[in-house]
Design a protein around this motif. Sequence first.
Motif, PDB file in Angstrom:
ATOM      1  N   CYS A  29     -27.732  28.894 -29.624  1.00 20.76           N
ATOM      2  CA  CYS A  29     -28.775  28.199 -28.841  1.00 20.76           C
ATOM      3  C   CYS A  29     -30.150  28.400 -29.466  1.00 20.76           C
ATOM      4  CB  CYS A  29     -28.787  28.705 -27.406  1.00 20.76           C
ATOM      5  SG  CYS A  29     -27.385  28.207 -26.403  1.00 20.76           S
ATOM      6  N   THR A  70     -32.795  25.029 -30.321  1.00 19.16           N
ATOM      7  CA  THR A  70     -33.778  24.697 -29.294  1.00 19.16           C
ATOM      8  C   THR A  70     -34.697  23.567 -29.757  1.00 19.16           C
ATOM      9  OG1 THR A  70     -35.252  26.421 -30.121  1.00 19.16           O
ATOM     10  CG2 THR A  70     -33.809  27.011 -28.288  1.00 19.16           C
ATOM     11  N   TYR A 117     -40.591  21.120 -23.064  1.00 26.17           N
ATOM     12  CA  TYR A 117     -39.731  20.831 -24.211  1.00 26.17           C
ATOM     13  C   TYR A 117     -39.221  19.397 -24.228  1.00 26.17           C
ATOM     14  CZ  TYR A 117     -39.766  25.899 -24.387  1.00 26.17           C
ATOM     15  OH  TYR A 117     -40.179  27.211 -24.444  1.00 26.17           O
ATOM     16  N   ASN A 143     -33.689  25.544 -24.056  1.00 25.79           N
ATOM     17  CA  ASN A 143     -34.708  25.248 -25.068  1.00 25.79           C
ATOM     18  C   ASN A 143     -35.773  26.327 -25.185  1.00 25.79           C
ATOM     19  OD1 ASN A 143     -33.831  22.594 -25.999  1.00 25.79           O
ATOM     20  ND2 ASN A 143     -34.263  21.921 -23.911  1.00 25.79           N
ATOM     21  N   ASP A 144     -35.828  27.230 -24.215  1.00 29.36           N
ATOM     22  CA  ASP A 144     -36.875  28.249 -24.205  1.00 29.36           C
ATOM     23  C   ASP A 144     -36.351  29.539 -24.839  1.00 29.36           C
ATOM     24  OD1 ASP A 144     -39.479  29.351 -23.308  1.00 29.36           O
ATOM     25  OD2 ASP A 144     -38.192  30.617 -22.071  1.00 29.36           O
ATOM     26  N   LYS A 145     -36.944  29.938 -25.957  1.00 28.46           N
ATOM     27  CA  LYS A 145     -36.474  31.117 -26.694  1.00 28.46           C
ATOM     28  C   LYS A 145     -36.654  32.397 -25.897  1.00 28.46           C
ATOM     29  CE  LYS A 145     -36.757  29.631 -31.534  1.00 28.46           C
ATOM     30  NZ  LYS A 145     -36.896  28.192 -31.399  1.00 28.46           N
TER      31      LYS A 145
END
Length: 524
Positions: A303, A307, A332, A466-468
């Motif tokens: 993932c 992202t 995002y 999508n958020d690290k």
Amino acid sequence: MMDKKLQAVRKRLFEEFPFYAKSALKIRTKEGKVAPLKLNAAQKILDDAVAKQIQTEGKVRVIILKARQQGLSTYTGGFLYHSVSQQKAKKAMVITHHADSTRALFDMTKRYHEHCPEILRPHTKYSSRRELSFDVLDSSYVVATAGGDSVGRGETLTHVHASELAFWPKSTALDIWNGLTQAVPNTKGTAIFVESTANGVTGIYFDLWKGACEGTNGFIPVFIPWFTDPEYREPVTDNFERTPEEEDLIDKYDLDDEQLMFRRRKIAQNGIDLFNQEYPAEPESAFLNTGRPVFNPEQLQECLTNTKDVKERLALEDGEFVNNRRGELTTYINHDEGENYVIGADSSMGLRNGDYSVAQVLDSKKRQVATWRGHVHPDYFAEVLKALGEFFNEAFIIVENNSHGILTCTRLIKDMAYPNAYLETQIDKLTDRETVKLGFTTTAKTKPLIIDQLRAAMREGEIELNDKVTIREMLTYIVTETGAMEAEASCFDDCVMALALANHVHEGAWEPVETPAELYIEMV
């Protein structure tokens, strides 16, 4: 007066470290020979990052996560010697985790100095077991051991090398690190290098690495995977046959059979966990958890590489979200007026050094559209959630009501009358009367429920992350020895809980079915 050709060479020696290294610095090779320092593949990766930061910021603030014996301490020692031996009024300090390492790094630097061409070697005022001092330049190079020396206090330093920071004594590491960073002015021409192999998910090194990855502490992260080193390979045996896992590694990292053989041998000696720590292929695999990971680490690492890029960073000002590069709202996927959004929210006390208040936004396809993350008091967080809900088309909002969350729920649902929020209906067993409770109550029963639902959504590929920051929190979310599901010590789980809440009330990812034009005509 120097001729132009000599001036050009002198300029390159001063400005281009790789050129200076192979021209002026000598190292002891693994074969026991003394040879010029020609940068290897790993050292070139580090040098590229350092050169880019010097060009953009005029200083170096870099944290390195490495595999064993890649020559990065050698590079950093050479960079520091170059800096203090070619410039006036510079002072470098190298701090290691162990006295033997301190001696080894100082011996390496003395070798640089002794073998340096005379035209480039500065005059030495004195040399001890811990310091080289150059009197004409008024510059010096000092070494120390973390935990064994008085480190950095009262000093003014221009260059620092914190070696194997993850292995500094836990009782003093933070204090020493704070003293060092205060000793280095935040000005151009200064440099701080932090390099280490990983050592678990607690401590100052892990915190610095996380902050660098999130872009919050001024350091840039440099990761160098084990297979960068051309020496990490072993001869292939006659009966060698790739496993399905190894086939995946070839597809992902373009490994050859000799590299796979090296990996097999190391795993056979020390086990897969220690191999991943000391010879990581991905940054996250290097940090070993003390418990069992709740979510699949390999899937989460995948993932991280997939992202979406950040669209916007927004801040709430006068009730509206406006562009701000330091804004708490990170988006995002572009906002869609026709979308149905769900927001999960986890509230905190709002202390700067404490937990975060987090809101996770999912669209109808269960894509992570945006994340709000910041330190605000629970009553103001209600205002943030109201603005978020309105911004995302009157999104359905679920808020955890435990502890400080009850104030957030009360403000949002009762005081501000937000119309589309989660409510729980409870029936009193004695009176058979219904009561309405604001928000979601996390208990010993409901917490495993929503976490298991999120784990299932991840396993089935229903949710797009999508958020690290969220993904890294999920990597450090574990099952402890007692069976509890929680964040690893010194880590956060606010993003995980907010995402689990959003997933809990989501009706399931779906794609609209487009009706063919001919069929539509027949239906009409």
